[in-house]
Design a protein around this motif. Structure first.
Motif, PDB file in Angstrom:
ATOM      1  N   ASP A 259       0.855  -1.173   0.000  1.00 39.56           N
ATOM      2  CA  ASP A 259       0.000   0.000   0.000  1.00 39.56           C
ATOM      3  C   ASP A 259       0.893   1.225   0.000  1.00 39.56           C
ATOM      4  O   ASP A 259       1.653   1.421   0.926  1.00 39.56           O
ATOM      5  N   ARG A 260       0.794   2.031  -1.057  1.00 41.58           N
ATOM      6  CA  ARG A 260       1.572   3.267  -1.098  1.00 41.58           C
ATOM      7  C   ARG A 260       0.674   4.380  -0.612  1.00 41.58           C
ATOM      8  O   ARG A 260      -0.377   4.618  -1.175  1.00 41.58           O
ATOM      9  N   ARG A 261       1.093   5.098   0.404  1.00 39.30           N
ATOM     10  CA  ARG A 261       0.265   6.148   0.969  1.00 39.30           C
ATOM     11  C   ARG A 261       0.978   7.482   1.023  1.00 39.30           C
ATOM     12  O   ARG A 261       0.825   8.219   1.971  1.00 39.30           O
ATOM     13  N   GLY A 262       1.739   7.828   0.057  1.00 37.39           N
ATOM     14  CA  GLY A 262       2.513   9.059   0.090  1.00 37.39           C
ATOM     15  C   GLY A 262       1.651  10.291   0.238  1.00 37.39           C
ATOM     16  O   GLY A 262       0.468  10.296  -0.030  1.00 37.39           O
ATOM     17  N   GLY A 263       2.285  11.368   0.684  1.00 39.78           N
ATOM     18  CA  GLY A 263       1.662  12.671   0.688  1.00 39.78           C
ATOM     19  C   GLY A 263       0.616  12.917   1.752  1.00 39.78           C
ATOM     20  O   GLY A 263      -0.265  13.746   1.553  1.00 39.78           O
ATOM     21  N   ALA A 264       0.674  12.246   2.870  1.00 40.89           N
ATOM     22  CA  ALA A 264      -0.300  12.499   3.927  1.00 40.89           C
ATOM     23  C   ALA A 264      -0.137  13.923   4.439  1.00 40.89           C
ATOM     24  O   ALA A 264       0.961  14.403   4.643  1.00 40.89           O
TER      25      ALA A 264
ATOM     26  N   ASP B 229      -1.800  -2.407  -3.978  1.00 43.41           N
ATOM     27  CA  ASP B 229      -0.791  -1.404  -4.290  1.00 43.41           C
ATOM     28  C   ASP B 229      -1.481  -0.260  -5.029  1.00 43.41           C
ATOM     29  O   ASP B 229      -1.739  -0.357  -6.226  1.00 43.41           O
ATOM     30  N   VAL B 230      -1.836   0.781  -4.299  1.00 43.26           N
ATOM     31  CA  VAL B 230      -2.564   1.909  -4.867  1.00 43.26           C
ATOM     32  C   VAL B 230      -1.795   3.186  -4.588  1.00 43.26           C
ATOM     33  O   VAL B 230      -1.371   3.427  -3.465  1.00 43.26           O
ATOM     34  N   ASP B 231      -1.642   4.014  -5.588  1.00 39.35           N
ATOM     35  CA  ASP B 231      -1.045   5.338  -5.423  1.00 39.35           C
ATOM     36  C   ASP B 231      -2.194   6.291  -5.103  1.00 39.35           C
ATOM     37  O   ASP B 231      -2.871   6.794  -5.999  1.00 39.35           O
ATOM     38  N   TRP B 232      -2.433   6.522  -3.818  1.00 38.04           N
ATOM     39  CA  TRP B 232      -3.581   7.316  -3.381  1.00 38.04           C
ATOM     40  C   TRP B 232      -3.498   8.757  -3.846  1.00 38.04           C
ATOM     41  O   TRP B 232      -4.528   9.393  -4.103  1.00 38.04           O
ATOM     42  N   ASP B 233      -2.283   9.290  -3.977  1.00 45.38           N
ATOM     43  CA  ASP B 233      -2.131  10.659  -4.477  1.00 45.38           C
ATOM     44  C   ASP B 233      -2.587  10.747  -5.934  1.00 45.38           C
ATOM     45  O   ASP B 233      -3.287  11.678  -6.324  1.00 45.38           O
TER      46      ASP B 233
ATOM     47  N   LEU C  66      -4.661   8.711  -7.415  1.00 44.45           N
ATOM     48  CA  LEU C  66      -6.106   8.495  -7.419  1.00 44.45           C
ATOM     49  C   LEU C  66      -6.839   9.775  -7.014  1.00 44.45           C
ATOM     50  O   LEU C  66      -7.854  10.126  -7.621  1.00 44.45           O
ATOM     51  N   ALA C  67      -6.327  10.487  -6.021  1.00 44.06           N
ATOM     52  CA  ALA C  67      -6.950  11.747  -5.611  1.00 44.06           C
ATOM     53  C   ALA C  67      -6.885  12.773  -6.742  1.00 44.06           C
ATOM     54  O   ALA C  67      -7.836  13.525  -6.976  1.00 44.06           O
ATOM     55  N   GLU C  68      -5.778  12.780  -7.455  1.00 40.51           N
ATOM     56  CA  GLU C  68      -5.569  13.752  -8.529  1.00 40.51           C
ATOM     57  C   GLU C  68      -6.409  13.447  -9.765  1.00 40.51           C
ATOM     58  O   GLU C  68      -6.985  14.333 -10.376  1.00 40.51           O
ATOM     59  N   ARG C  69      -6.504  12.180 -10.151  1.00 39.46           N
ATOM     60  CA  ARG C  69      -7.114  11.823 -11.433  1.00 39.46           C
ATOM     61  C   ARG C  69      -8.397  11.016 -11.327  1.00 39.46           C
ATOM     62  O   ARG C  69      -9.073  10.784 -12.324  1.00 39.46           O
ATOM     63  N   GLY C  70      -8.724  10.558 -10.109  1.00 40.13           N
ATOM     64  CA  GLY C  70      -9.866   9.666  -9.921  1.00 40.13           C
ATOM     65  C   GLY C  70     -11.188  10.213 -10.420  1.00 40.13           C
ATOM     66  O   GLY C  70     -11.971   9.499 -11.052  1.00 40.13           O
TER      67      GLY C  70
END
Length: 174
Positions: free
Chosen positions: A87-92, A148-152, A154-158
């Motif tokens: 799980d990638r959770r960068g940028g909190a 394995d999700v790039d949440w940043d 997903l937030a940007e382009r979801g």
């Protein structure tokens, strides 16, 4: 749905540097989809009446429905050998001002355990003692592989991806 669809689109993006592969996978899924229902209780009724037998759904909702007596079960997707399940959770972002104390309470071990016991939410914290978890949560932790999700990303382009899916993929099976 945005998280699941986003994960699928992101996997295609990682493999081909384009979203086309992910959207093609979603087109194949759409072709096999009988119906998109509006809410969880309606989905539960259709599954119980065997109008459909398989769905992608939220684990806490399934567990709450089971607690209420519905004959539902769940299965986790089996992973490919090459899928590491991280799980990638960068940028909190950091908590600030009045919301900071609320966030600290929600993140406390006691709050995490209460959410686990009462609302079937898995603790986000990894320091929650396993022996303090209810049996269902221990079993889920044992068998579930975190995607394995790039949440940043997903937030940007979801939102754009979901809009495109809704306009060009959903109910457009050929």
């Amino acid at each position: 749905m945005r998280a699941v669809w986003g994960m699928i689109i992101e996997r295609g993006l990682q493999q081909t540097h384009d979203t086309a592969a992910g959207f093609q996978w979603l087109r194949r899924l759409d072709a096999q989809t009988k119906e998109y229902v509006l809410n969880g209780p309606l989905l539960d009724q259709k599954i119980v009446r065997q109008e459909g037998l398989v769905t992608i759904w939220d684990l806490p909702d399934i567990l709450l429905s089971r607690r209420d007596g519905l004959p539902l079960s769940y299965v986790f997707q089996q992973r490919d050998a090459g899928d590491r399940g991280r799980d990638r959770r960068g940028g909190a972002t950091r908590a600030t001002a009045p919301g900071a104390s609320v966030r600290r309470v929600r993140r406390s071990v006691a709050a995490q355990l209460a959410a686990t016991r009462e609302a079937y939410r898995l603790p986000a914290r990894l320091d929650v003692p396993v022996d303090s978890l209810p049996p269902w949560a221990r079993e889920v932790r044992r068998v579930m592989k975190v995607a394995d999700v790039d949440w940043d990303l997903l937030a940007e382009r979801g939102a754009d991806w979901m809009r495109y899916w809704d306009q060009t993929v959903r109910n457009h099976a050929q």
